[in-house]
Motif scaffolding. Structure first.
Motif, PDB file in Angstrom:
ATOM      1  N   PRO A   1      -0.685  -0.258   7.352  1.00 23.75           N
ATOM      2  CA  PRO A   1      -0.605  -0.626   8.773  1.00 23.75           C
ATOM      3  C   PRO A   1      -1.095  -2.053   9.003  1.00 23.75           C
ATOM      4  N   ILE A   2      -0.531  -2.698  10.008  1.00 22.96           N
ATOM      5  CA  ILE A   2      -0.958  -4.029  10.429  1.00 22.96           C
ATOM      6  C   ILE A   2      -1.912  -3.843  11.609  1.00 22.96           C
ATOM      7  N   GLU A   3      -3.125  -4.313  11.454  1.00 25.41           N
ATOM      8  CA  GLU A   3      -4.147  -4.130  12.477  1.00 25.41           C
ATOM      9  C   GLU A   3      -3.716  -4.772  13.795  1.00 25.41           C
ATOM     10  N   ASN A   4      -3.758  -3.981  14.847  1.00 26.45           N
ATOM     11  CA  ASN A   4      -3.379  -4.397  16.213  1.00 26.45           C
ATOM     12  C   ASN A   4      -1.951  -4.948  16.289  1.00 26.45           C
ATOM     13  N   HIS A   5      -1.138  -4.660  15.284  1.00 30.54           N
ATOM     14  CA  HIS A   5       0.251  -5.137  15.223  1.00 30.54           C
ATOM     15  C   HIS A   5       0.324  -6.650  15.294  1.00 30.54           C
ATOM     16  N   GLN A   6      -0.690  -7.316  14.730  1.00 33.00           N
ATOM     17  CA  GLN A   6      -0.760  -8.778  14.679  1.00 33.00           C
ATOM     18  C   GLN A   6      -0.967  -9.186  13.222  1.00 33.00           C
ATOM     19  N   TRP A   7       0.069  -9.740  12.629  1.00 32.94           N
ATOM     20  CA  TRP A   7       0.045 -10.086  11.219  1.00 32.94           C
ATOM     21  C   TRP A   7      -0.204 -11.582  11.076  1.00 32.94           C
ATOM     22  N   TYR A   8      -1.366 -11.932  10.565  1.00 31.34           N
ATOM     23  CA  TYR A   8      -1.729 -13.327  10.338  1.00 31.34           C
ATOM     24  C   TYR A   8      -1.135 -13.800   9.016  1.00 31.34           C
ATOM     25  N   SER A   9      -0.665 -15.032   8.985  1.00 30.84           N
ATOM     26  CA  SER A   9       0.034 -15.553   7.806  1.00 30.84           C
ATOM     27  C   SER A   9      -0.846 -15.583   6.561  1.00 30.84           C
ATOM     28  N   GLU A  10      -2.148 -15.697   6.718  1.00 35.86           N
ATOM     29  CA  GLU A  10      -3.032 -15.737   5.554  1.00 35.86           C
ATOM     30  C   GLU A  10      -3.394 -14.339   5.042  1.00 35.86           C
ATOM     31  N   ASN A  11      -3.015 -13.298   5.786  1.00 32.75           N
ATOM     32  CA  ASN A  11      -3.336 -11.927   5.389  1.00 32.75           C
ATOM     33  C   ASN A  11      -2.188 -11.315   4.599  1.00 32.75           C
ATOM     34  N   ALA A  12      -2.374 -11.244   3.294  1.00 32.37           N
ATOM     35  CA  ALA A  12      -1.372 -10.619   2.435  1.00 32.37           C
ATOM     36  C   ALA A  12      -1.451  -9.108   2.562  1.00 32.37           C
ATOM     37  N   ILE A  13      -0.306  -8.489   2.481  1.00 28.21           N
ATOM     38  CA  ILE A  13      -0.242  -7.035   2.361  1.00 28.21           C
ATOM     39  C   ILE A  13      -0.056  -6.771   0.870  1.00 28.21           C
ATOM     40  N   ASN A  14      -1.026  -6.090   0.271  1.00 25.17           N
ATOM     41  CA  ASN A  14      -1.066  -5.938  -1.185  1.00 25.17           C
ATOM     42  C   ASN A  14      -0.766  -4.516  -1.624  1.00 25.17           C
ATOM     43  N   PHE A  15      -0.042  -4.425  -2.723  1.00 23.56           N
ATOM     44  CA  PHE A  15       0.274  -3.149  -3.345  1.00 23.56           C
ATOM     45  C   PHE A  15       0.070  -3.296  -4.849  1.00 23.56           C
ATOM     46  N   ILE A  16      -0.442  -2.244  -5.475  1.00 22.03           N
ATOM     47  CA  ILE A  16      -0.570  -2.208  -6.927  1.00 22.03           C
ATOM     48  C   ILE A  16       0.226  -1.015  -7.423  1.00 22.03           C
ATOM     49  N   VAL A  17       1.165  -1.296  -8.327  1.00 21.15           N
ATOM     50  CA  VAL A  17       2.045  -0.262  -8.857  1.00 21.15           C
ATOM     51  C   VAL A  17       1.808  -0.155 -10.356  1.00 21.15           C
ATOM     52  N   SER A  18       1.379   1.017 -10.802  1.00 22.22           N
ATOM     53  CA  SER A  18       1.187   1.254 -12.230  1.00 22.22           C
ATOM     54  C   SER A  18       2.525   1.596 -12.856  1.00 22.22           C
ATOM     55  N   ASN A  19       2.840   0.934 -13.964  1.00 19.06           N
ATOM     56  CA  ASN A  19       4.130   1.118 -14.615  1.00 19.06           C
ATOM     57  C   ASN A  19       3.952   1.585 -16.056  1.00 19.06           C
ATOM     58  N   LYS A  20       4.696   2.635 -16.403  1.00 22.45           N
ATOM     59  CA  LYS A  20       4.752   3.119 -17.786  1.00 22.45           C
ATOM     60  C   LYS A  20       6.180   3.080 -18.327  1.00 22.45           C
ATOM     61  N   ASP A  21       7.155   2.961 -17.426  1.00 22.13           N
ATOM     62  CA  ASP A  21       8.573   2.982 -17.795  1.00 22.13           C
ATOM     63  C   ASP A  21       9.074   1.555 -17.985  1.00 22.13           C
ATOM     64  N   THR A  22       9.397   1.200 -19.229  1.00 20.34           N
ATOM     65  CA  THR A  22       9.804  -0.176 -19.534  1.00 20.34           C
ATOM     66  C   THR A  22      11.303  -0.299 -19.812  1.00 20.34           C
ATOM     67  N   ILE A  23      12.095   0.736 -19.470  1.00 23.02           N
ATOM     68  CA  ILE A  23      13.531   0.653 -19.765  1.00 23.02           C
ATOM     69  C   ILE A  23      14.439   0.926 -18.564  1.00 23.02           C
ATOM     70  N   SER A  24      13.944   1.581 -17.532  1.00 20.30           N
ATOM     71  CA  SER A  24      14.796   1.969 -16.402  1.00 20.30           C
ATOM     72  C   SER A  24      15.047   0.798 -15.452  1.00 20.30           C
ATOM     73  N   LEU A  25      16.256   0.789 -14.872  1.00 19.08           N
ATOM     74  CA  LEU A  25      16.585  -0.161 -13.807  1.00 19.08           C
ATOM     75  C   LEU A  25      16.003   0.346 -12.495  1.00 19.08           C
ATOM     76  N   ASN A  26      15.470  -0.574 -11.710  1.00 13.78           N
ATOM     77  CA  ASN A  26      14.850  -0.227 -10.431  1.00 13.78           C
ATOM     78  C   ASN A  26      15.317  -1.166  -9.338  1.00 13.78           C
ATOM     79  N   ASN A  27      15.357  -0.638  -8.121  1.00 14.55           N
ATOM     80  CA  ASN A  27      15.540  -1.457  -6.932  1.00 14.55           C
ATOM     81  C   ASN A  27      14.218  -1.459  -6.179  1.00 14.55           C
TER      82      ASN A  27
END
Length: 167
Positions: free
Chosen positions: A34-60
């Motif tokens: 969620p974006i706090e107060n629906h106000q997204w500041y340009s210096e505030n990155a939205i971060n995600f960490i995705v753990s990957n074990k599959d090194t052969i499949s195609l992804n979108n």
């Protein structure tokens, strides 16, 4: 008779769960922030960490945006950074249309909130095992605005979704 009804209810429940899970079997990752107060500041990155074990499949890879009627622009500019487990990075500047040529909101939704599923990377193979870090920044500005719109109003949530490509 009660036993038969109970068996039918259990079969229906398990069938429903199976259908829901099988329909989304290609989803690797799907999370919103969620974006706090629906106000997204340009210096505030939205971060995600995705753990990957599959090194052969195609992804979108998709960026999901939820906006409300307070969003002021017909397009959205984003800067994205994808960091590989090895530390290598790919940085992209992206532009997405948020309205059609008549000013009508694109995306799904019957209320004031619209949800847009935006292509970010197509047919990607994550060759390295480990954690991939994604950072998404807003970089939207009006034509006369050098600094950018800060904060950007009307974005309620930002999400990242990764799906295996169906063959």
């Amino acid at each position: 008779m009660k036993i038969a009804i109970k068996i039918i209810k259990n079969i229906s429940l398990y069938s429903g769960i199976f259908l829901v899970l099988s329909c989304n079997s290609n989803v690797v990752y799907d999370k919103y922030k969620p974006i706090e107060n629906h106000q997204w500041y340009s210096e505030n990155a939205i971060n995600f960490i995705v753990s990957n074990k599959d090194t052969i499949s195609l992804n979108n890879v998709f960026i999901n945006i939820r906006n409300n009627k307070n969003y002021e622009f017909s397009s959205l500019f984003l800067i994205t950074k994808m960091e590989f487990p090895s530390g290598n990075q790919v940085i992209d500047t992206l532009e997405y249309e948020m309205t059609d040529s008549y000013g009508n909101w694109l995306g799904q939704g019957f209320t004031d909130i619209k949800e847009n599923k935006l292509f970010y990377k197509e047919n990607v193979v994550f060759y390295e095992k480990g954690d991939y870090k994604f950072a998404i920044y807003q970089a939207t500005r009006s034509s006369k605005d050098i600094e950018g719109k800060n904060p950007l109003n009307g974005i309620t949530d930002v999400g990242l979704r990764i799906e295996k490509v169906k063959k």
